[in-house]
Design an enzyme around this catalytic site. Structure first.
Site, short mmCIF file in Angstrom:
data_model
loop_
_atom_site.label_atom_id
_atom_site.label_comp_id
_atom_site.label_asym_id
_atom_site.label_seq_id
_atom_site.Cartn_x
_atom_site.Cartn_y
_atom_site.Cartn_z
N CYS B 32 -31.86 -51.26 34.00
CA CYS B 32 -32.56 -52.49 34.38
C CYS B 32 -31.57 -53.64 34.53
O CYS B 32 -31.02 -54.12 33.54
CB CYS B 32 -33.64 -52.77 33.34
SG CYS B 32 -34.21 -54.46 33.28
N CYS B 35 -32.31 -56.90 32.71
CA CYS B 35 -32.14 -56.78 31.25
C CYS B 35 -30.71 -57.12 30.84
O CYS B 35 -30.47 -57.73 29.81
CB CYS B 35 -32.45 -55.35 30.78
SG CYS B 35 -34.17 -54.90 31.04
#
Lengths: 306, 108
Positions: B32, B35
Site C-alpha cells: 500500500c 501507507c
C-alpha cells in the site's frame, strides 16, 4: 539568496525536472508534497515505461526516480505548498509559515482521482467506496464489487480487483471504452468481469458499509439496483491547482495553460506533467515534459543574467 | 519498524488496546503506497507525544482476523482505542500536522 529553481511536486515530471536542473548546476529545491511520488504510488504493475521489460511496480519506479534526483544533489522538502505569490520576483512559495524564494518555478503538482459526487459517496468513503484498488482491493476477497469508468485506469483497477473479488462489474456511461485496445480486451475477456454499458451511478447505498448502487441506464432511462459491497472510482482526474488560483492562467477545468513549450502566463514560471496535460497523462510523457521545463527554466535563467 | 512505534498483531491486540492511555493503531500493508507515506508522520507523532498516546502498527496481511473484526476496508486506517473501546477512526493518509489537529482530544 533566492533559489535558482524551485520545483513543486514529485511525480515523474517534477523528478525529471529536478534531475535535469541538478545536472545543469542549478541546485534545485523540490517541495515534493506530502503525497510524494504522485499517482504512480497508487498503482501496481507499470508495463509501459521503457527500460523495464518485465514491468515494475509504480511505487518502486518512483523510489528509483527519487534516488536519481537525490544522487545529483536535489534538496527535498516533504510537505505541501500552502500558498504562492508569483506577482513579483523573486517568486514566493510558502509551506505553512516557511517562506522560500526562487528566481524560477516549475509547477508539477499533477492530478488527483475524481469522485462521482453522488449521495452516499462521501459518507461511505473508506467503508466500501474507494479510489485506490491497490490499497483496498485486499479487503474485498470473495465479494462482489463494481468499478466505475471506461479508461485505462478503470480496466487496470478492474483486472487487479479480480485477484480478490468473486465478481467485478464495470459501470460505464458510454457504449464503448476509451481505454487502449489491449487493456479493454483484457477486461472484456476476463471471466470474472462483466460490463454494464450506458449507465451512470446515481447513489451509493448503505449505512455503515456499501450494500449496493442505484444505477440509471441512460438509453432506456430506467433505474436499477446492483448489490455490491465495494465500489472503486476510476472516472478521471482533476489537476491539483487550487493553490495557484489567480497566480497563473488555467483553463476552465483548472489545467495550467502553457505556450509552445512549458512557459506559463507568468514569465519565469514553468509547468509540466498532468497539471498541464489532459490528453496523454502517461508517466513517460510527464517525464518528458519535466525535462522540457528544466531546459526551458535553464535557458530563461541564462537570458535573465545576460 | 520505527523506534517509537510497537507492533500489533492478532495475538497481542486485545491486551494492547485495553490500556487507559490512548493507543493509535495503524492498519497497513507492504503493498500500500499511501501507507508508506504514514511511516514518518506516525513515528514523529509517537515521539512527540510519548506518554499521552502510543502508536502501534498492524500488518493486515499477517493479521487478517483483527482487520476483519474492526471491518477495515481501506488502508491506511488509523483507529484510536482507549480501555478496549474504539474512540476515533481516520481513513486515508494525512500529514503529522493534520493528525495532531484531528487527534487533539487524545494528545492533551
Amino acid at each position: 539568496m533566492p533559489e535558482k529553481v524551485l520545483i513543486i511536486g514529485s511525480g515523474p515530471a517534477g523528478i525529471t525536472a529536478a534531475i535535469y536542473a541538478a545536472r545543469a548546476d542549478l541546485d534545485p529545491l523540490m517541495i515534493e508534497g506530502f503525497q510524494r511520488g504522485g499517482q504512480l504510488m497508487l498503482t501496481t504493475d507499470v508495463e509501459n515505461y521503457p527500460g523495464f521489460p518485465d514491468g515494475i511496480m509504480g511505487p518502486e519506479l518512483m523510489e528509483q526516480f527519487r534516488k536519481q534526483a537525490e544522487r545529483f544533489g536535489t534538496r527535498i522538502i516533504s510537505s505541501d505548498v500552502t500558498r504562492v505569490d508569483f506577482s513579483s520576483r523573486p517568486f514566493k512559495v510558502w509551506v505553512d509559515e516557511d517562506l522560500y524564494e526562487s528566481d524560477s518555478i516549475i509547477i508539477s503538482t499533477g492530478a488527483s482521482a475524481r469522485w462521482l459526487d453522488v449521495p452516499g459517496e462521501e459518507k461511505l468513503r473508506g467503508y466500501g467506496v474507494s479510489a485506490c484498488a491497490t490499497c483496498d482491493g485486499f479487503f474485498f476477497r470473495d465479494k462482489e464489487i463494481a468499478v466505475v469508468g471506461g479508461g485505462d485506469s478503470a480496466m487496470e483497477e478492474a483486472l487487479f480487483l479480480t485477484k480478490f473479488a468473486s465478481k467485478v462489474t464495470i459501470i460505464h456511461r458510454r457504449d464503448e471504452f476509451r481505454a487502449s485496445k489491449i487493456m479493454a480486451n483484457r477486461a472484456l475477456e476476463h471471466p470474472k468481469i462483466e460490463v454494464i454499458w450506458n449507465t451512470v451511478v446515481e447513489e451509493i447505498l448503505g449505512d455503515t458499509g456499501v450494500t449496493g448502487l442505484r444505477l440509471r441506464d441512460r438509453v432506456k432511462d430506467s433505474v436499477s439496483e446492483l448489490p455490491v459491497e465495494g465500489v472503486f472510482m476510476a472516472i478521471g482526474h482533476d489537476p491539483n491547482t487550487a493553490v495557484f488560483a489567480g497566480q497563473v492562467e488555467t483553463d476552465e477545468a483548472g489545467y495550467i495553460l502553457t505556450g509552445d513549450n512549458s512557459v506559463t502566463s507568468v514569465d519565469g514560471v514553468f509547468a509540466a506533467g498532468d497539471v498541464v496535460d489532459k490528453v496523454y497523462r502517461q508517466a513517460i510523457t510527464a517525464a518528458g515534459m519535466g525535462c522540457r521545463a528544466a531546459i526551458d527554466a535553464e535557458r530563461w535563467l541564462e537570458s535573465q543574467h545576460g | 519498524m520505527g523506534q517509537n512505534t510497537v507492533v500489533a498483531n492478532d495475538q497481542n491486540f486485545t491486551d494492547l488496546i485495553s490500556s487507559d492511555t490512548p493507543v493509535l493503531v495503524d492498519f497497513w500493508a507492504e503493498w500500500c503506497g499511501p501507507c508508506k507515506m504514514m511511516n514518518g508522520p506516525l513515528e514523529d507523532l509517537a515521539g512527540a507525544h510519548s506518554g499521552r498516546l502510543s502508536v502501534a502498527k498492524l500488518n493486515v496481511d499477517e493479521n487478517q482476523q483483527t482487520a476483519m473484526t474492526y471491518e477495515v476496508m481501506s488502508i491506511p486506517t488509523m483507529i484510536v482505542f482507549q480501555g478496549g473501546v474504539e474512540r476515533k477512526r481516520l481513513v486515508g493518509a494525512r500529514s503529522k500536522a493534520q493528525l495532531e489537529s484531528e487527534l487533539r482530544d487524545y494528545l492533551a
